[in-house]
Design an enzyme around this catalytic site. Structure first.
Site, PDB file in Angstrom:
ATOM      1  N   GLY A   8      35.583   7.311  17.911  1.00  0.00           N
ATOM      2  CA  GLY A   8      35.612   8.531  17.094  1.00  0.00           C
ATOM      3  C   GLY A   8      35.554   8.189  15.615  1.00  0.00           C
ATOM      4  N   GLY A  11      34.623  10.664  12.649  1.00  0.00           N
ATOM      5  CA  GLY A  11      35.370  11.912  12.500  1.00  0.00           C
ATOM      6  C   GLY A  11      36.222  11.956  11.239  1.00  0.00           C
ATOM      7  N   GLN A  12      37.053  13.001  11.145  1.00  0.00           N
ATOM      8  CA  GLN A  12      37.855  13.203   9.930  1.00  0.00           C
ATOM      9  C   GLN A  12      38.783  12.007   9.678  1.00  0.00           C
ATOM     10  OE1 GLN A  12      40.734  16.417  10.017  1.00  0.00           O
ATOM     11  NE2 GLN A  12      41.014  16.378   7.784  1.00  0.00           N
ATOM     12  N   ARG A  36      27.244  10.750  18.528  1.00  0.00           N
ATOM     13  CA  ARG A  36      26.506  11.938  18.060  1.00  0.00           C
ATOM     14  C   ARG A  36      26.529  12.081  16.541  1.00  0.00           C
ATOM     15  NH1 ARG A  36      27.329  16.012  22.769  1.00  0.00           N
ATOM     16  NH2 ARG A  36      25.940  15.038  24.269  1.00  0.00           N
ATOM     17  N   ASP A  53      29.892   6.708  24.110  1.00  0.00           N
ATOM     18  CA  ASP A  53      30.488   7.913  24.686  1.00  0.00           C
ATOM     19  C   ASP A  53      31.699   7.443  25.500  1.00  0.00           C
ATOM     20  OD1 ASP A  53      31.180  10.111  26.252  1.00  0.00           O
ATOM     21  OD2 ASP A  53      29.110  10.823  26.350  1.00  0.00           O
ATOM     22  N   TYR A 142      43.705  21.500  24.750  1.00  0.00           N
ATOM     23  CA  TYR A 142      43.938  20.408  23.796  1.00  0.00           C
ATOM     24  C   TYR A 142      45.363  19.862  23.971  1.00  0.00           C
ATOM     25  CZ  TYR A 142      44.337  18.086  19.204  1.00  0.00           C
ATOM     26  OH  TYR A 142      44.521  17.184  18.184  1.00  0.00           O
ATOM     27  N   LYS A 146      46.762  16.215  25.155  1.00  0.00           N
ATOM     28  CA  LYS A 146      47.583  15.386  24.260  1.00  0.00           C
ATOM     29  C   LYS A 146      48.878  14.960  24.952  1.00  0.00           C
ATOM     30  CE  LYS A 146      44.915  14.792  21.046  1.00  0.00           C
ATOM     31  NZ  LYS A 146      44.461  13.436  20.762  1.00  0.00           N
TER      32      LYS A 146
HETATM   33  P1  NAD Z   1      37.192  14.724  14.664  1.00  0.00           P
HETATM   34  O1  NAD Z   1      36.771  15.864  15.525  1.00  0.00           O
HETATM   35  O2  NAD Z   1      36.925  14.802  13.225  1.00  0.00           O
HETATM   36  O3  NAD Z   1      36.601  13.368  15.221  1.00  0.00           O
HETATM   37  C1  NAD Z   1      36.604  13.083  16.581  1.00  0.00           C
HETATM   38  C2  NAD Z   1      35.384  12.260  16.874  1.00  0.00           C
HETATM   39  O4  NAD Z   1      35.289  12.109  18.295  1.00  0.00           O
HETATM   40  C3  NAD Z   1      34.087  12.932  16.406  1.00  0.00           C
HETATM   41  O5  NAD Z   1      33.474  12.170  15.409  1.00  0.00           O
HETATM   42  C4  NAD Z   1      33.225  12.995  17.662  1.00  0.00           C
HETATM   43  O6  NAD Z   1      31.897  12.568  17.427  1.00  0.00           O
HETATM   44  C5  NAD Z   1      33.930  12.016  18.595  1.00  0.00           C
HETATM   45  N1  NAD Z   1      33.665  12.336  19.998  1.00  0.00           N
HETATM   46  C6  NAD Z   1      33.586  13.541  20.580  1.00  0.00           C
HETATM   47  N2  NAD Z   1      33.250  13.399  21.880  1.00  0.00           N
HETATM   48  C7  NAD Z   1      33.093  12.078  22.102  1.00  0.00           C
HETATM   49  C8  NAD Z   1      32.749  11.308  23.224  1.00  0.00           C
HETATM   50  N3  NAD Z   1      32.459  11.867  24.399  1.00  0.00           N
HETATM   51  N4  NAD Z   1      32.696   9.962  23.105  1.00  0.00           N
HETATM   52  C9  NAD Z   1      32.968   9.374  21.922  1.00  0.00           C
HETATM   53  N5  NAD Z   1      33.288  10.050  20.812  1.00  0.00           N
HETATM   54  C10 NAD Z   1      33.355  11.392  20.907  1.00  0.00           C
HETATM   55  O7  NAD Z   1      38.746  14.494  14.950  1.00  0.00           O
HETATM   56  P2  NAD Z   1      39.834  13.806  14.007  1.00  0.00           P
HETATM   57  O8  NAD Z   1      40.446  14.884  13.211  1.00  0.00           O
HETATM   58  O9  NAD Z   1      39.271  12.641  13.340  1.00  0.00           O
HETATM   59  O10 NAD Z   1      40.909  13.387  15.095  1.00  0.00           O
HETATM   60  C11 NAD Z   1      40.980  12.096  15.629  1.00  0.00           C
HETATM   61  C12 NAD Z   1      42.154  12.061  16.611  1.00  0.00           C
HETATM   62  O11 NAD Z   1      43.346  12.425  15.928  1.00  0.00           O
HETATM   63  C13 NAD Z   1      42.016  13.020  17.777  1.00  0.00           C
HETATM   64  O12 NAD Z   1      42.586  12.454  18.930  1.00  0.00           O
HETATM   65  C14 NAD Z   1      42.847  14.203  17.342  1.00  0.00           C
HETATM   66  O13 NAD Z   1      43.351  14.915  18.441  1.00  0.00           O
HETATM   67  C15 NAD Z   1      43.962  13.517  16.589  1.00  0.00           C
HETATM   68  N6  NAD Z   1      44.612  14.401  15.637  1.00  0.00           N
HETATM   69  C16 NAD Z   1      43.923  14.876  14.554  1.00  0.00           C
HETATM   70  C17 NAD Z   1      44.565  15.745  13.683  1.00  0.00           C
HETATM   71  C18 NAD Z   1      43.867  16.308  12.474  1.00  0.00           C
HETATM   72  O14 NAD Z   1      44.403  17.218  11.838  1.00  0.00           O
HETATM   73  N7  NAD Z   1      42.689  15.803  12.106  1.00  0.00           N
HETATM   74  C19 NAD Z   1      45.900  16.110  13.909  1.00  0.00           C
HETATM   75  C20 NAD Z   1      46.544  15.649  15.047  1.00  0.00           C
HETATM   76  C21 NAD Z   1      45.912  14.757  15.897  1.00  0.00           C
HETATM   77  C1  AKB Z   2      43.890  20.787  15.403  1.00  0.00           C
HETATM   78  O1  AKB Z   2      44.170  21.760  14.690  1.00  0.00           O
HETATM   79  O2  AKB Z   2      43.385  20.869  16.527  1.00  0.00           O
HETATM   80  C2  AKB Z   2      44.264  19.411  14.876  1.00  0.00           C
HETATM   81  C3  AKB Z   2      45.640  19.060  15.293  1.00  0.00           C
HETATM   82  C4  AKB Z   2      46.787  19.517  14.480  1.00  0.00           C
HETATM   83  O3  AKB Z   2      45.840  18.430  16.294  1.00  0.00           O
HETATM   84  N1  AKB Z   2      44.085  19.426  13.465  1.00  0.00           N
END
Ligand code: NAD
Ligand code: AKB
Length: 320
Positions: A8, A11-12, A36, A53, A142, A146
């Site tokens: 991932g 991603g963010q 992707r 993936d 979700y 988790k």
């Molecule tokens: P994001 O959606 O920005 O990035 C997730 C990445 O996963 C994406 O770039 C996407 O391309 C990739 N992805 C999707 N399907 C896939 C697949 N089949 N195979 C491989 N990659 C795939 O999410 P994020 O905000 O960077 O979050 C990363 C992790 O942190 C996640 O587990 C999320 O639940 C957790 N998290 C994020 C937040 C937040 O606020 N950003 C808060 C709590 C927990």
């Molecule tokens: C979401 O809103 O889905 C994420 C998280 C808090 O897990 N930013």
């Protein structure tokens, strides 16, 4: 940590954590696995990248073996709002994908970082000062994935002695990469709208108080937990961590100090509002503070000031 794989990675969190890990452990030792969403120049130009993936167990396992990976930061996931649009796909990516990562880690002796979320709680969880150990009956796909992830990581640690560790992140606020379809995304969108339009129409209602954190703290927390001495880690896979407990109007008021005349209105999305209403307003993160020294660096005022400065620079560079 000698050889690190980040799933991932585009991603963010991944787009920033990969760079922070490369700076700390050597660019050539941190493998960025996207999927992707194309990796930008800062990722492709600073170290090894590939696409995987996480539903494809064979490719994932070969990647771990071929590159002698010893630590996996597993960030690939679908976020809360996107997961409600496609719950079956969300289970496949979030739950089955994690099993594939844990199996690859078991076969090749890797440590695993797994980010859980405030989403792992549900409507019957106490929302104020949410304890480290409490009722967890999430009612979103979700949240179900988790909570499943927290339990799977505990299981692989107890059953196979895998070094699994994880955090329950709150909503994360950052300026590099837009959030991927979550309930807390408003807390990033509001900054873009403030700088572009001086106004933001919020999809969560006024008074929706949730835990939040600025990205530099989130990156530091992940690295600090993975580097911590394992002895004192009693809650290794699901540490509550938070930095601020805020509602949309709090961010708006702070932004207004920097952008006079900024306004906020509300057009509530019932799906995301219902999700937000089932999540903690403020978690008790004393276990993380006690067991590995967690301490946030940014409060609301410091976060807003830094976000606006960095985002303004980013927007100017984009238009230059
Ligand atoms: P994001 O959606 O920005 O990035 C997730 C990445 O996963 C994406 O770039 C996407 O391309 C990739 N992805 C999707 N399907 C896939 C697949 N089949 N195979 C491989 N990659 C795939 O999410 P994020 O905000 O960077 O979050 C990363 C992790 O942190 C996640 O587990 C999320 O639940 C957790 N998290 C994020 C937040 C937040 O606020 N950003 C808060 C709590 C927990
Ligand atoms: C979401 O809103 O889905 C994420 C998280 C808090 O897990 N930013």
């Amino acid at each position: 940590m000698q050889k690190i794989l980040v799933t991932g990675a585009t991603g963010q969190i991944g787009s920033e954590l990969t760079l922070a890990l490369r700076e700390r452990y050597g660019a050539e030792n941190v493998f960025a696995a996207g999927h992707r969403r194309p990796a930008d120049e800062s990722l492709t130009g600073s170290g090894p990248c590939c696409s995987v993936d996480v539903r494809d167990a064979a490719t994932l396992t070969a990647l771990v073996a071929d590159h002698q990976v010893d630590t996996i930061f597993h960030l690939a996931s679908l976020l809360s709002a996107v997961a409600e649009d496609g719950p079956q796909l969300a289970w496949d990516v979030n739950a089955n994908g994690l099993v594939h990562v844990l199996e690859a880690a078991r076969m090749h002796g890797c440590a695993v970082f797994f980010p859980s979320s405030i989403g792992a709680f549900g409507p019957s969880t106490p929302r104020d000062n949410t304890p480290q150990i409490t009722i967890q009956r999430p009612n979103t796909m979700y949240g179900i994935t988790k909570l499943t992830g927290e339990l799977l990581c505990d299981y692989y640690h107890q059953r196979f002695a895998l070094d699994t560790r994880g955090l329950r992140y709150p909503g994360l606020i950052s300026h590099r990469t837009l959030p991927g379809g979550g309930t807390t995304d408003y807390a990033v969108h509001i900054f873009h709208a403030a700088l572009k339009e001086g106004h933001y129409d919020c999809f969560l209602d006024a008074g929706t108080r949730l835990d939040m954190m600025y990205m530099p703290d989130a990156l530091r927390a992940a690295m600090q937990l993975m580097e911590a001495d394992s002895g004192p880690l009693r809650h290794r896979n699901s540490f509550n961590v938070t930095a601020m407990s805020i509602a949309p109007e709090d961010i708006a008021a702070e932004i207004e100090k920097h952008i006079p005349g900024f306004t906020i209105s509300y057009a509530v999305d019932p799906v995301r509002q219902a999700i937000a209403d089932s999540w903690p307003k403020h978690m008790d993160d004393s276990a993380a503070r006690r067991e590995w020294g967690w301490q946030p660096g940014y409060d609301l005022a410091a976060m807003v000031e830094d976000m606006l400065t960095k985002l303004r620079t980013r927007m100017t560079e984009r238009h230059a």
